[in-house]
Scaffold this motif. Structure first.
Motif, PDB file in Angstrom:
ATOM      1  N   PHE A  39      26.105 -30.239 -81.005  1.00 47.18           N
ATOM      2  CA  PHE A  39      24.831 -30.944 -80.851  1.00 47.18           C
ATOM      3  C   PHE A  39      25.017 -32.373 -80.350  1.00 47.18           C
ATOM      4  CE2 PHE A  39      23.699 -27.968 -84.482  1.00 47.18           C
ATOM      5  CZ  PHE A  39      23.048 -27.056 -83.641  1.00 47.18           C
ATOM      6  N   ASN A  40      26.263 -32.777 -80.141  1.00 50.62           N
ATOM      7  CA  ASN A  40      26.545 -34.123 -79.642  1.00 50.62           C
ATOM      8  C   ASN A  40      26.877 -34.058 -78.143  1.00 50.62           C
ATOM      9  OD1 ASN A  40      26.317 -35.086 -82.311  1.00 50.62           O
ATOM     10  ND2 ASN A  40      28.493 -34.669 -82.702  1.00 50.62           N
ATOM     11  N   PHE A  41      26.559 -35.112 -77.441  1.00 54.12           N
ATOM     12  CA  PHE A  41      26.886 -35.185 -76.022  1.00 54.12           C
ATOM     13  C   PHE A  41      28.346 -35.600 -75.884  1.00 54.12           C
ATOM     14  CE2 PHE A  41      22.262 -35.830 -75.936  1.00 54.12           C
ATOM     15  CZ  PHE A  41      21.901 -34.870 -75.006  1.00 54.12           C
ATOM     16  N   SER A  42      29.158 -34.650 -75.426  1.00 50.63           N
ATOM     17  CA  SER A  42      30.578 -34.930 -75.235  1.00 50.63           C
ATOM     18  C   SER A  42      31.102 -34.035 -74.119  1.00 50.63           C
ATOM     19  CB  SER A  42      31.366 -34.671 -76.526  1.00 50.63           C
ATOM     20  OG  SER A  42      31.321 -33.292 -76.866  1.00 50.63           O
ATOM     21  N   ARG A  43      32.313 -34.341 -73.675  1.00 47.81           N
ATOM     22  CA  ARG A  43      32.900 -33.529 -72.608  1.00 47.81           C
ATOM     23  C   ARG A  43      33.151 -32.111 -73.083  1.00 47.81           C
ATOM     24  NH1 ARG A  43      38.615 -35.329 -70.182  1.00 47.81           N
ATOM     25  NH2 ARG A  43      39.246 -34.640 -72.275  1.00 47.81           N
ATOM     26  N   THR A  44      33.589 -31.970 -74.344  1.00 47.59           N
ATOM     27  CA  THR A  44      33.854 -30.638 -74.900  1.00 47.59           C
ATOM     28  C   THR A  44      32.581 -29.811 -74.969  1.00 47.59           C
ATOM     29  OG1 THR A  44      35.632 -31.578 -76.232  1.00 47.59           O
ATOM     30  CG2 THR A  44      34.842 -29.396 -76.844  1.00 47.59           C
ATOM     31  N   THR A  45      31.493 -30.443 -75.436  1.00 51.67           N
ATOM     32  CA  THR A  45      30.204 -29.752 -75.493  1.00 51.67           C
ATOM     33  C   THR A  45      29.749 -29.337 -74.098  1.00 51.67           C
ATOM     34  OG1 THR A  45      29.550 -31.031 -77.441  1.00 51.67           O
ATOM     35  CG2 THR A  45      27.801 -29.942 -76.218  1.00 51.67           C
ATOM     36  N   GLY A  46      29.912 -30.260 -73.156  1.00 53.79           N
ATOM     37  CA  GLY A  46      29.490 -29.981 -71.782  1.00 53.79           C
ATOM     38  C   GLY A  46      30.258 -28.819 -71.172  1.00 53.79           C
ATOM     39  N   VAL A  47      31.589 -28.791 -71.380  1.00 53.12           N
ATOM     40  CA  VAL A  47      32.405 -27.704 -70.831  1.00 53.12           C
ATOM     41  C   VAL A  47      31.983 -26.364 -71.414  1.00 53.12           C
ATOM     42  CG1 VAL A  47      34.734 -26.747 -70.768  1.00 53.12           C
ATOM     43  CG2 VAL A  47      34.384 -29.169 -70.305  1.00 53.12           C
ATOM     44  N   THR A  48      31.747 -26.326 -72.729  1.00 57.30           N
ATOM     45  CA  THR A  48      31.358 -25.074 -73.383  1.00 57.30           C
ATOM     46  C   THR A  48      30.012 -24.578 -72.875  1.00 57.30           C
ATOM     47  OG1 THR A  48      32.520 -25.821 -75.366  1.00 57.30           O
ATOM     48  CG2 THR A  48      31.045 -23.939 -75.615  1.00 57.30           C
ATOM     49  N   MET A  49      29.055 -25.496 -72.763  1.00 50.86           N
ATOM     50  CA  MET A  49      27.719 -25.096 -72.310  1.00 50.86           C
ATOM     51  C   MET A  49      27.718 -24.693 -70.844  1.00 50.86           C
ATOM     52  SD  MET A  49      25.153 -27.741 -74.282  1.00 50.86           S
ATOM     53  CE  MET A  49      24.931 -27.627 -76.075  1.00 50.86           C
ATOM     54  N   VAL A  50      28.486 -25.410 -70.037  1.00 50.63           N
ATOM     55  CA  VAL A  50      28.577 -25.049 -68.613  1.00 50.63           C
ATOM     56  C   VAL A  50      29.206 -23.673 -68.457  1.00 50.63           C
ATOM     57  CG1 VAL A  50      29.752 -25.606 -66.445  1.00 50.63           C
ATOM     58  CG2 VAL A  50      28.580 -27.401 -67.716  1.00 50.63           C
ATOM     59  N   THR A  51      30.209 -23.373 -69.269  1.00 52.57           N
ATOM     60  CA  THR A  51      30.829 -22.042 -69.237  1.00 52.57           C
ATOM     61  C   THR A  51      29.796 -20.963 -69.504  1.00 52.57           C
ATOM     62  OG1 THR A  51      32.977 -22.889 -69.973  1.00 52.57           O
ATOM     63  CG2 THR A  51      32.558 -20.537 -70.294  1.00 52.57           C
ATOM     64  N   PHE A  52      28.985 -21.148 -70.542  1.00 51.88           N
ATOM     65  CA  PHE A  52      27.957 -20.162 -70.883  1.00 51.88           C
ATOM     66  C   PHE A  52      26.959 -20.008 -69.735  1.00 51.88           C
ATOM     67  CE2 PHE A  52      24.008 -18.627 -72.629  1.00 51.88           C
ATOM     68  CZ  PHE A  52      24.392 -17.697 -73.577  1.00 51.88           C
ATOM     69  N   VAL A  53      26.496 -21.116 -69.172  1.00 54.90           N
ATOM     70  CA  VAL A  53      25.465 -21.063 -68.127  1.00 54.90           C
ATOM     71  C   VAL A  53      26.002 -20.435 -66.842  1.00 54.90           C
ATOM     72  CG1 VAL A  53      23.993 -22.463 -66.618  1.00 54.90           C
ATOM     73  CG2 VAL A  53      24.160 -23.016 -69.049  1.00 54.90           C
ATOM     74  N   VAL A  54      27.149 -20.935 -66.374  1.00 53.56           N
ATOM     75  CA  VAL A  54      27.701 -20.447 -65.097  1.00 53.56           C
ATOM     76  C   VAL A  54      28.109 -18.981 -65.201  1.00 53.56           C
ATOM     77  CG1 VAL A  54      29.601 -20.698 -63.458  1.00 53.56           C
ATOM     78  CG2 VAL A  54      28.463 -22.726 -64.367  1.00 53.56           C
ATOM     79  N   LEU A  55      28.830 -18.627 -66.279  1.00 48.36           N
ATOM     80  CA  LEU A  55      29.270 -17.240 -66.446  1.00 48.36           C
ATOM     81  C   LEU A  55      28.068 -16.324 -66.655  1.00 48.36           C
ATOM     82  CD1 LEU A  55      31.701 -15.360 -66.639  1.00 48.36           C
ATOM     83  CD2 LEU A  55      31.762 -15.797 -69.112  1.00 48.36           C
ATOM     84  N   GLY A  56      27.088 -16.782 -67.428  1.00 44.74           N
ATOM     85  CA  GLY A  56      25.893 -15.967 -67.667  1.00 44.74           C
ATOM     86  C   GLY A  56      25.133 -15.677 -66.398  1.00 44.74           C
ATOM     87  N   ILE A  57      24.911 -16.707 -65.575  1.00 44.18           N
ATOM     88  CA  ILE A  57      24.185 -16.523 -64.318  1.00 44.18           C
ATOM     89  C   ILE A  57      24.973 -15.608 -63.375  1.00 44.18           C
ATOM     90  CG2 ILE A  57      23.377 -17.705 -62.233  1.00 44.18           C
ATOM     91  CD1 ILE A  57      22.667 -20.096 -64.005  1.00 44.18           C
ATOM     92  N   ALA A  58      26.298 -15.815 -63.304  1.00 46.13           N
ATOM     93  CA  ALA A  58      27.131 -14.993 -62.414  1.00 46.13           C
ATOM     94  C   ALA A  58      27.099 -13.521 -62.827  1.00 46.13           C
ATOM     95  CB  ALA A  58      28.567 -15.514 -62.421  1.00 46.13           C
ATOM     96  N   LEU A  59      27.253 -13.246 -64.120  1.00 50.69           N
ATOM     97  CA  LEU A  59      27.268 -11.857 -64.593  1.00 50.69           C
ATOM     98  C   LEU A  59      25.900 -11.205 -64.469  1.00 50.69           C
ATOM     99  CD1 LEU A  59      29.591 -12.152 -67.716  1.00 50.69           C
ATOM    100  CD2 LEU A  59      30.070 -10.934 -65.599  1.00 50.69           C
ATOM    101  N   MET A  60      24.848 -11.953 -64.705  1.00 51.74           N
ATOM    102  CA  MET A  60      23.508 -11.395 -64.541  1.00 51.74           C
ATOM    103  C   MET A  60      23.252 -11.037 -63.082  1.00 51.74           C
ATOM    104  SD  MET A  60      21.319 -13.753 -67.198  1.00 51.74           S
ATOM    105  CE  MET A  60      21.765 -13.746 -68.949  1.00 51.74           C
ATOM    106  N   SER A  61      23.817 -11.828 -62.183  1.00 49.52           N
ATOM    107  CA  SER A  61      23.705 -11.503 -60.756  1.00 49.52           C
ATOM    108  C   SER A  61      24.468 -10.225 -60.427  1.00 49.52           C
ATOM    109  CB  SER A  61      24.245 -12.666 -59.919  1.00 49.52           C
ATOM    110  OG  SER A  61      24.283 -12.345 -58.552  1.00 49.52           O
TER     111      SER A  61
END
Length: 478
Positions: A39-61
């Motif tokens: 729930f904090n803004f950090s590089r680790t949080t950003g990497v984890t969330m970006v992984t979920f978003v990018v991988l999710g969009i790619a697999l849904m495609s």
């Protein structure tokens, strides 16, 4: 009409955003309880969330995504759930790795798998809701398209009409007519969508030209000219527009990469599926005490004969080599289960290791079928330009009882559009076969037959005219 289409696109877009936001919120909301740093803004949080978003969009495609309006609700649930589960597994693994530190775990721990299971259950429930609700909203706004079916015979109609009738919310068949009927152009003019099936190539071209002129939606079955166009591209010779089709073959680099993929995937798959294969072997042996494996001669690249390995699914004394039919009494009880989930084909991983087969390619056909199919479809031999495969476009999109011509078209489209990326997509899409097992393993049966019934067509035409008149009176005419 334009406003309705724009409204549909807007609603579908909003639903897509809401669905993905819900899946995202469930994952990070639940895992954030034990991992407040999410729930904090950090590089680790950003990497984890970006992984979920990018991988999710790619697999849904890859799996088809949130295709409300064009797909039934169940396939949408299957594709979205599969894409989401894989995304969850990868992101959760990354989360566990990031928690390996002095502050959290001094060694790697696969954290809270019970929470992962809870996340997946909640996400699947959300996907089910959005799939059915999305289609309900879409088809509440969009009435079925008024369709006509143009074909050459009642037998051909028996192949296409049952397929259209499975999508009653999308298509409403108003009229059926022969391609050479005198009123065929009038029928096209008063329809929204045109299905052309088994129409001779010359006449089909003329009808497509007319449909294009009238801005009609067109569906037509593949012929060889259409397969060739799949691998063609637009070029100009000086100022002359031309279509160029180059003879296809894998480059040296593609062959090397494909072989390396075959070796690595087959070795990993054999290790992961070894418990399943052991259970299958025990079940087969326990049922009738016969042989566990079954070998049969098949064809691969350039017509080379090899022996394919499969789990035995038929009674051992039955040596007749022919395609399975509905209620086939040759199949054992264990065999029916293995065939339903395509588990009987797992031993073909050994064929891939040996180099007889590849992971992705046309299905290896029985010698008897190849001879029969080639007599009816001389183009059938074109699929032997590449190695036979464990999975492929025809194995994923087709069924056991899909017609040889339709399977051939899928195989040739794969060959014409070959790329390493396409192979990777098809490998991921193979998992959907297990979710639609009851459909993909349907055996050969008898096709329905539809007649060109003049009385029925008159009634349909009368109903059509009444509806048009009612729309004009209500001020909704075109």
């Amino acid at each position: 009409m334009h406003m309705i289409k724009k409204l549909k696109r807007t609603i579908v877009f909003i639903l897509k955003i809401a669905l993905f936001a819900s899946l995202f919120g469930i994952f990070f909301g639940i895992f954030g309880i034990n991992n407040p740093w999410l729930f904090n803004f950090s590089r680790t949080t950003g990497v984890t969330m970006v992984t979920f978003v990018v991988l999710g969009i790619a697999l849904m495609s890859v799996y088809g995504g949130y295709a409300v309006g064009s797909q039934k609700s169940r396939p949408i649930v299957h594709s979205m759930a599969l894409a989401t589960v894989i995304t969850d597994l990868v992101t959760h693994l990354q989360l566990s790795i990031m928690n390996t530190s002095e502050k959290n775990n001094d060694h790697f721990v696969y954290e809270t798998p019970h929470l992962l299971l809870l996340v997946m259950v909640l996400q699947v429930l959300v996907i089910i809701f959005f799939a059915y609700f999305g289609n309900y909203v879409y088809f509440s706004i969009e009435p079925p398209e008024r369709c006509c079916v143009i074909s050459s015979s009642s037998q051909s109609l028996g192949h296409i009409i049952p397929k259209i009738l499975r999508f009653k919310k999308q298509y409403e068949i108003d009229e059926i007519v022969r391609y050479d009927a005198q009123n065929v152009l009038d029928v096209i003019s008063r329809s929204d969508t045109i299905f052309l099936y088994d129409v001779p190539t010359k006449e089909r071209t003329d009808l497509i030209d007319f449909c294009y002129q009238k801005q009609k939606n067109i569906y037509y079955n593949f012929e060889m000219i259409d397969v060739v166009s799949q691998g063609a591209k637009y070029v100009t010779l000086d100022d002359k527009s031309m279509v160029m089709h180059m003879a296809k073959d894998l480059t040296f680099e593609q062959r090397v990469i494909k072989r390396l993929m075959d070796l690595s995937i087959s070795i990993v798959a054999l290790i992961l599926t070894s418990p399943i294969m052991l259970a299958c072997a025990i079940a087969i042996k326990a049922e009738d005490g016969g042989k566990v494996f079954y070998k049969q001669k098949r064809l691969t690249k350039y017509g080379r004969v090899f022996e394919v390995y499969k789990f035995r699914t038929m009674k051992e004394e039955n040596s007749i080599h022919k395609s399975v039919t509905a209620d086939d009494d040759r199949i054992t009880r264990v065999g029916r289960v293995l065939r339903k989930f395509r588990v009987d084909e797992l031993p073909q991983l050994l064929n891939i290791l040996k180099g007889d087969m590849t992971v992705v390619g046309p299905r290896p056909e029985m010698l008897e079928n190849v001879e029969k199919y080639t007599d009816a479809l001389p183009e059938f031999e074109y699929r032997l330009r590449v190695k036979a495969g464990l999975t492929g476009l025809a194995q994923i999109s087709g069924k056991y009882n899909t017609s040889p011509k339709d399977k051939l078209v899928m195989d040739l489209i794969y060959i014409e559009n070959y790329s390493i990326w396409q192979d990777l997509k098809l490998i991921f899409q193979t998992f959907t076969v297990f979710l639609k097992a009851s459909e993909s393993t349907e055996a050969f049966g008898v096709e329905e037959v539809f007649d060109f019934d003049e009385d029925r067509e008159k009634k349909r035409r009368a109903a059509f005219e009444e509806r048009e008149a009612a729309q004009e009176e209500a001020g909704h005419g075109d």
